[in-house]
Design an enzyme around this catalytic site. Sequence first.
Site, PDB file in Angstrom:
ATOM      1  N   LYS A 132       0.696  -1.076  -0.014  1.00 43.51           N
ATOM      2  CA  LYS A 132      -0.047  -0.289  -0.183  1.00 43.51           C
ATOM      3  C   LYS A 132       0.968   1.132   0.129  1.00 43.51           C
ATOM      4  CE  LYS A 132      -1.671   1.930   3.832  1.00 43.51           C
ATOM      5  NZ  LYS A 132      -2.356   2.191   5.183  1.00 43.51           N
TER       6      LYS A 132
ATOM      7  N   ASP B 130      -5.794   0.958   0.010  1.00 42.33           N
ATOM      8  CA  ASP B 130      -6.055   1.032   1.508  1.00 42.33           C
ATOM      9  C   ASP B 130      -7.428   0.554   2.057  1.00 42.33           C
ATOM     10  OD1 ASP B 130      -7.506   3.018   0.636  1.00 42.33           O
ATOM     11  OD2 ASP B 130      -6.830   4.718   1.823  1.00 42.33           O
TER      12      ASP B 130
END
Length: 312
Positions: free
Chosen positions: A208, A226
């Site tokens: 991420k 996310d």
Amino acid sequence: MPSRNRTTTAATAPTDAAAAVNATPVKKAAPRKATAPRKVAAKATAATATTTEAPPAKKAAAKKGAVKKAVQAVEAVAEAAAPAGPDLEQTRRARRILKLLTARYPDPVLELDFESPLQLLVAAVLAAQTLDERVNLVTPVLFAKYPTAADLAAADPAEMEVILQPVGYFRKKTQIVMKLAATLVERHDGEVPTTLDELIELPWVGRKTANMVLGNAFGTPAISVDTHVSRVAHRLAWGPEKDVEQTETDVAALFEQKDWVPVNLLLILHGRRTCHSRKPACGACPLAEECPSAGLAGKGELDPEKARALLK
């Protein structure tokens, strides 16, 4: 006595004829040449070879054909095992959703403030379990005091802890920032690497954060998944909710690479402003007609007025 002489002559004639036959030499047949059996054997061997062995050109062609069939079989198995990509209707729907999101959020930007790849990397690490707004309060002070990776690595932990108090878990985050900075100095001369593989090898940097830095600091097409992206993509039937890498792959497959970063930012904004975790504002959502999860089985707010009150 004439009669006796004729009788005697007649009786002895056959004997004389037989004797004459026996006395005449008989011409014997010439023996066959000793090589005849070898020739026959050679012809038989040649015939056998003709029926059992193909010429070299034919053998090569047969081998090539067998290899081609084997390759085709392997490709068929691989194609059958590979997940099917999005069809035309899915990509058209994705483009419609992109237009709707762009109209709703015309200037999508990352909500973490930064001026360099190093600043974004550190800010992303600090943003764990806290709000971006809090991170944006402390990073200007942090980077004014420690502008480089070497400065961060050599910082006084107690002084850094004071700066990082507003973001929570400040002691642990101080250790993380200093270790991350030291690794950058040791492995990359203090610079932030520009590839996914190098980024995810850094301490406390996952896919991420790595994709966030690649897409927003370096302009490299990337999808950073996310919690907001995961939730919205799942509700739009674009990917599984709790499989980050699969969601990353599935969302990327729907759009051209040039759109990956904007799509990423739009999904984050939509998850924060409208498509909330507990009670999404479905009645005020521009994607309601395109979303298979609209209403969320009674959990989403369908009343337009009430839904607008939920918007952020």
